[in-house]
Enzyme design. Sequence first.
Site, PDB file in Angstrom:
ATOM      1  N   SER A  20       0.839  -1.191   0.000  1.00 32.66           N
ATOM      2  CA  SER A  20       0.000   0.000   0.000  1.00 32.66           C
ATOM      3  C   SER A  20       0.884   1.255   0.000  1.00 32.66           C
ATOM      4  O   SER A  20       1.749   1.387  -0.861  1.00 32.66           O
ATOM      5  CB  SER A  20      -0.929  -0.050   1.213  1.00 32.66           C
ATOM      6  OG  SER A  20      -1.987   0.856   1.061  1.00 32.66           O
ATOM      7  N   ARG A  26     -11.857   6.643   9.560  1.00 32.39           N
ATOM      8  CA  ARG A  26     -11.374   5.264   9.601  1.00 32.39           C
ATOM      9  C   ARG A  26     -12.438   4.277   9.103  1.00 32.39           C
ATOM     10  O   ARG A  26     -12.125   3.327   8.400  1.00 32.39           O
ATOM     11  CB  ARG A  26     -10.959   4.912  11.035  1.00 32.39           C
ATOM     12  CG  ARG A  26     -10.521   3.490  11.226  1.00 32.39           C
ATOM     13  CD  ARG A  26      -9.280   3.161  10.416  1.00 32.39           C
ATOM     14  NE  ARG A  26      -8.728   1.870  10.767  1.00 32.39           N
ATOM     15  CZ  ARG A  26      -7.639   1.354  10.219  1.00 32.39           C
ATOM     16  NH1 ARG A  26      -6.979   2.025   9.299  1.00 32.39           N
ATOM     17  NH2 ARG A  26      -7.195   0.177  10.595  1.00 32.39           N
ATOM     18  N   ASP A  42      -8.504  -6.767  -4.617  1.00 35.76           N
ATOM     19  CA  ASP A  42      -8.118  -5.436  -4.129  1.00 35.76           C
ATOM     20  C   ASP A  42      -8.658  -4.391  -5.099  1.00 35.76           C
ATOM     21  O   ASP A  42      -8.163  -4.256  -6.214  1.00 35.76           O
ATOM     22  CB  ASP A  42      -6.585  -5.362  -4.040  1.00 35.76           C
ATOM     23  CG  ASP A  42      -6.076  -4.041  -3.480  1.00 35.76           C
ATOM     24  OD1 ASP A  42      -6.893  -3.106  -3.293  1.00 35.76           O
ATOM     25  OD2 ASP A  42      -4.865  -3.943  -3.231  1.00 35.76           O
ATOM     26  N   HIS A  92      -7.838  -5.377  -0.235  1.00 37.07           N
ATOM     27  CA  HIS A  92      -6.537  -4.711  -0.116  1.00 37.07           C
ATOM     28  C   HIS A  92      -5.735  -5.216   1.089  1.00 37.07           C
ATOM     29  O   HIS A  92      -4.522  -5.355   1.024  1.00 37.07           O
ATOM     30  CB  HIS A  92      -6.774  -3.195   0.002  1.00 37.07           C
ATOM     31  CG  HIS A  92      -5.525  -2.396   0.099  1.00 37.07           C
ATOM     32  ND1 HIS A  92      -4.562  -2.406  -0.896  1.00 37.07           N
ATOM     33  CD2 HIS A  92      -5.066  -1.555   1.064  1.00 37.07           C
ATOM     34  CE1 HIS A  92      -3.569  -1.607  -0.535  1.00 37.07           C
ATOM     35  NE2 HIS A  92      -3.846  -1.083   0.640  1.00 37.07           N
ATOM     36  N   ASP A  93      -6.415  -5.488   2.187  1.00 32.36           N
ATOM     37  CA  ASP A  93      -5.737  -5.935   3.408  1.00 32.36           C
ATOM     38  C   ASP A  93      -5.058  -7.299   3.281  1.00 32.36           C
ATOM     39  O   ASP A  93      -4.332  -7.716   4.178  1.00 32.36           O
ATOM     40  CB  ASP A  93      -6.725  -5.999   4.581  1.00 32.36           C
ATOM     41  CG  ASP A  93      -6.693  -4.718   5.406  1.00 32.36           C
ATOM     42  OD1 ASP A  93      -5.835  -3.862   5.124  1.00 32.36           O
ATOM     43  OD2 ASP A  93      -7.523  -4.589   6.327  1.00 32.36           O
TER      44      ASP A  93
END
Lengths: 213, 381
Positions: free
Chosen positions: B153, B223, B319, B352-353
Amino acid sequence: MIDPKSKAAGNLDGDRIDLQLIADRVAPNSKVLDIGCGDGALLELLARQRGIDGRGLELSQSGVNKCVARGLSVVQGNADTDLSYYPDNGFDTVILSQTLQATQRPHDVLREMARIGKRLIVSIPNFGHWRVRLDLLLNGRMPVTGALTASWYETANIHLCTLKDFTTLCDVLDLQVESCITLSNGKARRLKGRPTRRANLLADQGVFVLRRN
Amino acid sequence: MSAIKVDGDEGQTVRLERAALQLDCGATLDHVELAYRTYGTLNKDKSNAILICHALTGDQHPAGINPLTDKEGWWTQVVGPGSIIDTDKYFVICSNVLGGCGGSTGPQSDKPDGSGPYGLDFPVITIADMVRAQNLLIDHLGIETLFCVLGGSMGGMQVLQWAAAHGERVFSAVPIATSARHSSQNIAFHEVGRQAILADADFEGGRYFDSGNRPRKGLAVARMAAHITYLSEAALQRKFGRNLQDRDEVTYGFDADFQIESYLRHQGMSFVERFDANSYLYITRAMDYFDIAAENGGNLAAAFKDSETRFCVMSFTSDWLFPTSESITLVRALNAAGANVSFVEIESDKGHDAFLLDEPEMHATLSGFLASAAAARGLAS
């Protein structure tokens, strides 16, 4: 360390005897691009036997992942669309083994290869082999052979040709056939120039070394 | 630049002091501190150093225990003794980014004139500025060439910046789930997050430290929005579906009826305990400004011309924040530059994580790549 003669090294597998023949024709320590490199058997063979600086392009993600996990420099990509991103004369030798017949535009792929590399090594299955001809003649159906195992509607080989067809295309593209090896039933035969009529009938595969004129 | 002093032990969080830094925005930071952590031992040739670059909300504790939270580091899947990035073999360095809130110079740092913390007086920083600061750290550690720089990232952006700006110091580079430029969609998500923070009355123009308040709600909403982008639709559906939270039927109100709502609220509230709102503004801005091609006349390949770095680019199928297409653009540019590049797209539904999680194929790829790079670098296995 894997014995380079062993099957684990991707060497001399019955179906891919062309790999060793190709490896024999690559200059030591040269820069090589292998298009359609599969699981990296040829690149690994070349790295071990010839100490080359190798790169690979492979369509299947599983193939690419295997290559990178083996420590080879390989990217996921398509020969039809991605060769244009490589620089002119970026490689000493560009290899396309048993892949040309699966591309959308074989002539464009060859043209791009000639731009990228000084020397080209291309191996193809020979659709002019007598068994193929006989199968079509007698049965009136698209041949399914040991080398070409899939039915016409599911084969990835969409642009099959004979050895003669291939050299004709080389002429069109102004590519010089430096040498050619024909394979029949696993037996290799070296030819100085182009394959003869007899070779076009008896060989099941051909390995061509080409140069820009 | 004046001398840099280390006042901590190996494996501890320590500080660099007194290094001046010229920033992209034109400002100069006279007193830069970088909080960093190291693992393992630097070999005699100083050839086994790996720099790990952390993501937006990461810190300098990829492995071991984070002393602030008492929790495990954020990349223990990959980094540790005997692990893929083997701290018994490699000397691993990770620093909190410039602008961060993990001890490095950032908006919560005191201004040199003694008038208290910077707040929004802190100059806007870029990814290149973060890398400039890391470059000073590597100087300070006496390392000429890093064996590998890697990160996911925003960490991947730093990897690319390292390779583009200081390529001669980077033997190999592993940019994961990243891009050579931040996309319009990603800037848009960041803007939502920043506006949530700025709209919080407790933000107080970034000087919330004066009153002792904190813009908790704004930062939590930022967040929450961002966290959605780190996951995939499939992963959310699998994990939460339309399940209700501690109830049998909906309440016809705006309480957290659904598990996903409760989960996001929890993510938001726990995040504000560990992260600073001003840092969030600055770091997201740094990502937005990132565009390596723009610095090279729009030609991404030019950024990597004559690069001798070995690259291994990785992306994940699900992602959508840094989709595979971004990695392909990068890989094509690297190929055009004649660089040595591998590229693998990993099949995963974790979004993405995924790069932080248990992804065996990513781990196999990283192992293989590091092993071959180590052999090329002459590091014994």
